[in-house]
Scaffold this motif. Structure first.
Motif, PDB file in Angstrom:
ATOM      1  N   ALA A  10      55.157  17.021  43.033  1.00 52.90           N
ATOM      2  CA  ALA A  10      56.333  16.616  43.824  1.00 52.90           C
ATOM      3  C   ALA A  10      57.427  16.003  42.957  1.00 52.90           C
ATOM      4  O   ALA A  10      58.619  16.296  43.139  1.00 52.90           O
ATOM      5  CB  ALA A  10      55.910  15.650  44.917  1.00 52.90           C
ATOM      6  N   ASP A  11      57.025  15.164  41.986  1.00 58.56           N
ATOM      7  CA  ASP A  11      58.018  14.520  41.117  1.00 58.56           C
ATOM      8  C   ASP A  11      58.757  15.554  40.281  1.00 58.56           C
ATOM      9  O   ASP A  11      59.975  15.491  40.121  1.00 58.56           O
ATOM     10  CB  ASP A  11      57.339  13.509  40.189  1.00 58.56           C
ATOM     11  N   PHE A  12      57.972  16.503  39.769  1.00 59.31           N
ATOM     12  CA  PHE A  12      58.594  17.562  38.961  1.00 59.31           C
ATOM     13  C   PHE A  12      59.549  18.383  39.820  1.00 59.31           C
ATOM     14  O   PHE A  12      60.648  18.738  39.384  1.00 59.31           O
ATOM     15  CB  PHE A  12      57.528  18.467  38.336  1.00 59.31           C
ATOM     16  N   GLU A  13      59.127  18.666  41.044  1.00 66.15           N
ATOM     17  CA  GLU A  13      59.967  19.457  41.950  1.00 66.15           C
ATOM     18  C   GLU A  13      61.312  18.750  42.178  1.00 66.15           C
ATOM     19  O   GLU A  13      62.372  19.371  42.143  1.00 66.15           O
ATOM     20  CB  GLU A  13      59.252  19.669  43.283  1.00 66.15           C
ATOM     21  N   LYS A  14      61.226  17.429  42.366  1.00 66.36           N
ATOM     22  CA  LYS A  14      62.445  16.646  42.596  1.00 66.36           C
ATOM     23  C   LYS A  14      63.368  16.741  41.376  1.00 66.36           C
ATOM     24  O   LYS A  14      64.578  16.951  41.508  1.00 66.36           O
ATOM     25  CB  LYS A  14      62.033  15.190  42.852  1.00 66.36           C
ATOM     26  N   LEU A  29      67.021  18.582  41.156  1.00 60.34           N
ATOM     27  CA  LEU A  29      68.175  17.804  40.699  1.00 60.34           C
ATOM     28  C   LEU A  29      68.907  18.564  39.595  1.00 60.34           C
ATOM     29  O   LEU A  29      70.142  18.680  39.618  1.00 60.34           O
ATOM     30  CB  LEU A  29      67.697  16.440  40.192  1.00 60.34           C
ATOM     31  N   ALA A  30      68.121  19.105  38.660  1.00 63.04           N
ATOM     32  CA  ALA A  30      68.718  19.889  37.572  1.00 63.04           C
ATOM     33  C   ALA A  30      69.440  21.114  38.119  1.00 63.04           C
ATOM     34  O   ALA A  30      70.531  21.463  37.667  1.00 63.04           O
ATOM     35  CB  ALA A  30      67.636  20.305  36.580  1.00 63.04           C
ATOM     36  N   GLN A  31      68.830  21.747  39.121  1.00 56.53           N
ATOM     37  CA  GLN A  31      69.460  22.930  39.729  1.00 56.53           C
ATOM     38  C   GLN A  31      70.804  22.569  40.365  1.00 56.53           C
ATOM     39  O   GLN A  31      71.789  23.290  40.218  1.00 56.53           O
ATOM     40  CB  GLN A  31      68.542  23.504  40.805  1.00 56.53           C
ATOM     41  N   LYS A  32      70.808  21.431  41.072  1.00 53.34           N
ATOM     42  CA  LYS A  32      72.056  21.011  41.724  1.00 53.34           C
ATOM     43  C   LYS A  32      73.132  20.694  40.690  1.00 53.34           C
ATOM     44  O   LYS A  32      74.289  21.060  40.846  1.00 53.34           O
ATOM     45  CB  LYS A  32      71.800  19.792  42.608  1.00 53.34           C
ATOM     46  N   LYS A  33      72.712  20.027  39.611  1.00 51.88           N
ATOM     47  CA  LYS A  33      73.677  19.691  38.564  1.00 51.88           C
ATOM     48  C   LYS A  33      74.223  20.954  37.900  1.00 51.88           C
ATOM     49  O   LYS A  33      75.413  21.054  37.615  1.00 51.88           O
ATOM     50  CB  LYS A  33      73.013  18.802  37.511  1.00 51.88           C
ATOM     51  N   LYS A  62      53.700  28.860  45.840  1.00 52.95           N
ATOM     52  CA  LYS A  62      54.412  27.651  45.419  1.00 52.95           C
ATOM     53  C   LYS A  62      53.831  27.116  44.112  1.00 52.95           C
ATOM     54  O   LYS A  62      54.587  26.713  43.214  1.00 52.95           O
ATOM     55  CB  LYS A  62      54.318  26.591  46.522  1.00 52.95           C
ATOM     56  N   ALA A  63      52.509  27.138  44.014  1.00 49.67           N
ATOM     57  CA  ALA A  63      51.857  26.658  42.784  1.00 49.67           C
ATOM     58  C   ALA A  63      52.264  27.527  41.595  1.00 49.67           C
ATOM     59  O   ALA A  63      52.535  27.015  40.504  1.00 49.67           O
ATOM     60  CB  ALA A  63      50.351  26.659  42.972  1.00 49.67           C
ATOM     61  N   GLN A  64      52.347  28.839  41.845  1.00 52.59           N
ATOM     62  CA  GLN A  64      52.767  29.762  40.779  1.00 52.59           C
ATOM     63  C   GLN A  64      54.212  29.501  40.371  1.00 52.59           C
ATOM     64  O   GLN A  64      54.557  29.504  39.201  1.00 52.59           O
ATOM     65  CB  GLN A  64      52.656  31.197  41.283  1.00 52.59           C
ATOM     66  N   ALA A  65      55.051  29.263  41.403  1.00 47.88           N
ATOM     67  CA  ALA A  65      56.462  28.968  41.140  1.00 47.88           C
ATOM     68  C   ALA A  65      56.597  27.687  40.319  1.00 47.88           C
ATOM     69  O   ALA A  65      57.465  27.591  39.437  1.00 47.88           O
ATOM     70  CB  ALA A  65      57.222  28.839  42.457  1.00 47.88           C
ATOM     71  N   PHE A  66      55.723  26.731  40.597  1.00 46.23           N
ATOM     72  CA  PHE A  66      55.741  25.477  39.837  1.00 46.23           C
ATOM     73  C   PHE A  66      55.438  25.731  38.367  1.00 46.23           C
ATOM     74  O   PHE A  66      56.104  25.186  37.490  1.00 46.23           O
ATOM     75  CB  PHE A  66      54.716  24.495  40.396  1.00 46.23           C
ATOM     76  N   VAL A  67      54.438  26.570  38.143  1.00 47.04           N
ATOM     77  CA  VAL A  67      54.053  26.869  36.758  1.00 47.04           C
ATOM     78  C   VAL A  67      55.222  27.532  36.026  1.00 47.04           C
ATOM     79  O   VAL A  67      55.582  27.152  34.907  1.00 47.04           O
ATOM     80  CB  VAL A  67      52.797  27.786  36.738  1.00 47.04           C
ATOM     81  N   GLN A  68      55.819  28.494  36.731  1.00 43.49           N
ATOM     82  CA  GLN A  68      56.953  29.222  36.144  1.00 43.49           C
ATOM     83  C   GLN A  68      58.131  28.264  35.886  1.00 43.49           C
ATOM     84  O   GLN A  68      58.758  28.299  34.829  1.00 43.49           O
ATOM     85  CB  GLN A  68      57.384  30.315  37.118  1.00 43.49           C
ATOM     86  N   ALA A  69      58.393  27.408  36.890  1.00 40.78           N
ATOM     87  CA  ALA A  69      59.496  26.454  36.765  1.00 40.78           C
ATOM     88  C   ALA A  69      59.235  25.478  35.619  1.00 40.78           C
ATOM     89  O   ALA A  69      60.150  25.152  34.860  1.00 40.78           O
ATOM     90  CB  ALA A  69      59.669  25.697  38.068  1.00 40.78           C
ATOM     91  N   GLN A  70      57.999  25.060  35.502  1.00 39.62           N
ATOM     92  CA  GLN A  70      57.646  24.118  34.435  1.00 39.62           C
ATOM     93  C   GLN A  70      57.876  24.753  33.067  1.00 39.62           C
ATOM     94  O   GLN A  70      58.429  24.112  32.167  1.00 39.62           O
ATOM     95  CB  GLN A  70      56.165  23.720  34.596  1.00 39.62           C
TER      96      GLN A  70
END
Lengths: 146, 214
Positions: free
Chosen positions: A38-42, A46-50, B77-85
């Motif tokens: 969740a923290d990473f998602e936030k 935020l980065a996407q919005k910026k 969503k978990a996969q998207a997280f991995v990709q996003a990370q």
């Protein structure tokens, strides 16, 4: 046959119950994984919005600089530019000339540039300092996509 | 009276025995009757025992389908997280620059420092610089920025700047100002020529906004 149907019905119910329990367990695990991110998602959102703000703001490149250099490039040699100002879509250009022909030339140069929706002469007057020079003001309305 | 009852009993017994012998002798009747009784039994079981079970099975089936869908979405969503990370880690250095470009706070001092740097670089003279209202500490209780001119969600601090110099220096100053790492939105600007002590100078006056994102 009847017994078979009844047995099948009950067996499938047990199987479905077991499957539901497995799925509940799986969902709980996945939700824990998602919650942990969740923290990473936030941070990511935020980065996407910026990035969106930055790209929107830099979509038009150097508007004021380009406007001044464009107007300067269309100036006939005999026109002396006194001021350029912009408020919103409206640009006002003031200058000095010795002959009216130079204004006409300046307007004729600006028209095909495609930068402006509207070009109008808002002032033509003789200079108070030297009667030989004429001061003029042009009102230009920028095109919306410029 | 007692005789009538006995006669009736014998009569019904004979009919039943006739039917039983027909049932035993004729196969088709036997099969038909068995089928009829089976269907009757199924109907009774279906009505009182199977129906609730079948309804429960249908509900469980629907529930399982919904849960499977949920698992699929969670997997996605978990996969998207991995990709996003991965992407985030790859672009970490760029994203650090982004935090300078769009800071979390107004940080007017950093913006002024950048302008000072440009002023020194292009040898223009600052006649005036003012920064609009900005909350430096705590949460702002009022809206201090004009949001309409900036992209959605962005907050901004407004500024007003007037400088003087010759055409080339002012032109390059303005060009660099518009290319600052922290982007600006020019609301109004004017460039005026004026003659001071026999020297032609230009005065640039501009108002604009620079964003931050809280």
């Amino acid at each position: 046959m009847t017994e078979l149907i009844v047995i099948l019905a009950f067996l499938s119910r047990f199987w479905l119950d077991a499957r539901t329990t497995d799925l509940n367990e799986e969902i709980k695990q996945k939700q824990a994984i998602v919650a942990a991110s969740a923290d990473f998602e936030k941070e990511f959102r935020l980065a996407q919005k910026k990035l969106k703000i930055y790209s929107d703001m830099t979509a038009k490149d150097k508007e004021a600089t380009n406007l001044i250099s464009s107007i300067s490039s269309y100036l006939p040699p005999e026109v002396l530019l006194v001021s350029v100002s912009q408020i919103g879509e409206e640009v006002q250009v003031k200058g000095q000339i010795f002959t009216e022909r130079a204004i006409a030339q300046f307007i004729a140069n600006l028209e095909p540039s495609g930068l402006f929706d509207e070009i109008s002469l808002s002032q033509v007057d003789t200079s108070q300092k030297t009667q030989a020079t004429i001061v003029f003001a042009l009102k230009l309305i920028l095109k919306e996509d410029k | 009276m007692a005789l009538g009852w006995r006669r009736g009993y014998l009569q019904y017994k004979r009919i039943f025995l006739d039917i039983a012998s027909i049932y035993n002798q004729r196969r088709e009747v036997k099969a038909f009757l068995e089928l009829l009784l089976s269907l009757g039994a199924i109907a009774i079981f279906g009505m009182f025992a199977l129906r609730p079970t079948l309804l429960t099975i249908a509900n469980l089936y629907r529930e399982i389908k919904a849960k499977e869908e949920m698992v699929a979405k969670l997997n996605q969503k978990a996969q998207a997280f991995v990709q996003a990370q991965t992407t985030y880690n790859q672009e970490r250095s760029t994203l650090e620059l982004l935090s300078f470009a769009i800071p979390d706070k107004p940080t007017p001092e950093l913006f002024v420092r950048q302008i000072e740097g440009l002023v020194g670089k292009h040898a223009v003279e600052v006649l005036g610089l003012s920064i609009g209202k900005a909350t430096l500490l705590g949460t702002s209780t009022e809206q201090e920025s004009a949001k309409s001119l900036l992209p959605s969600d962005a907050s901004s601090i407004s500024f007003s700047l007037s400088t003087k110099g010759n055409y080339l220096s002012l032109s390059s100053f303005l060009s660099d100002l518009e290319s600052l790492r922290r982007p600006i939105k020019v609301d109004t600007f004017s460039v005026n020529a004026s003659e001071t002590e026999g020297e032609d100078i230009l005065i640039l006056v501009m108002t604009g906004q620079t964003p931050y994102f809280k």
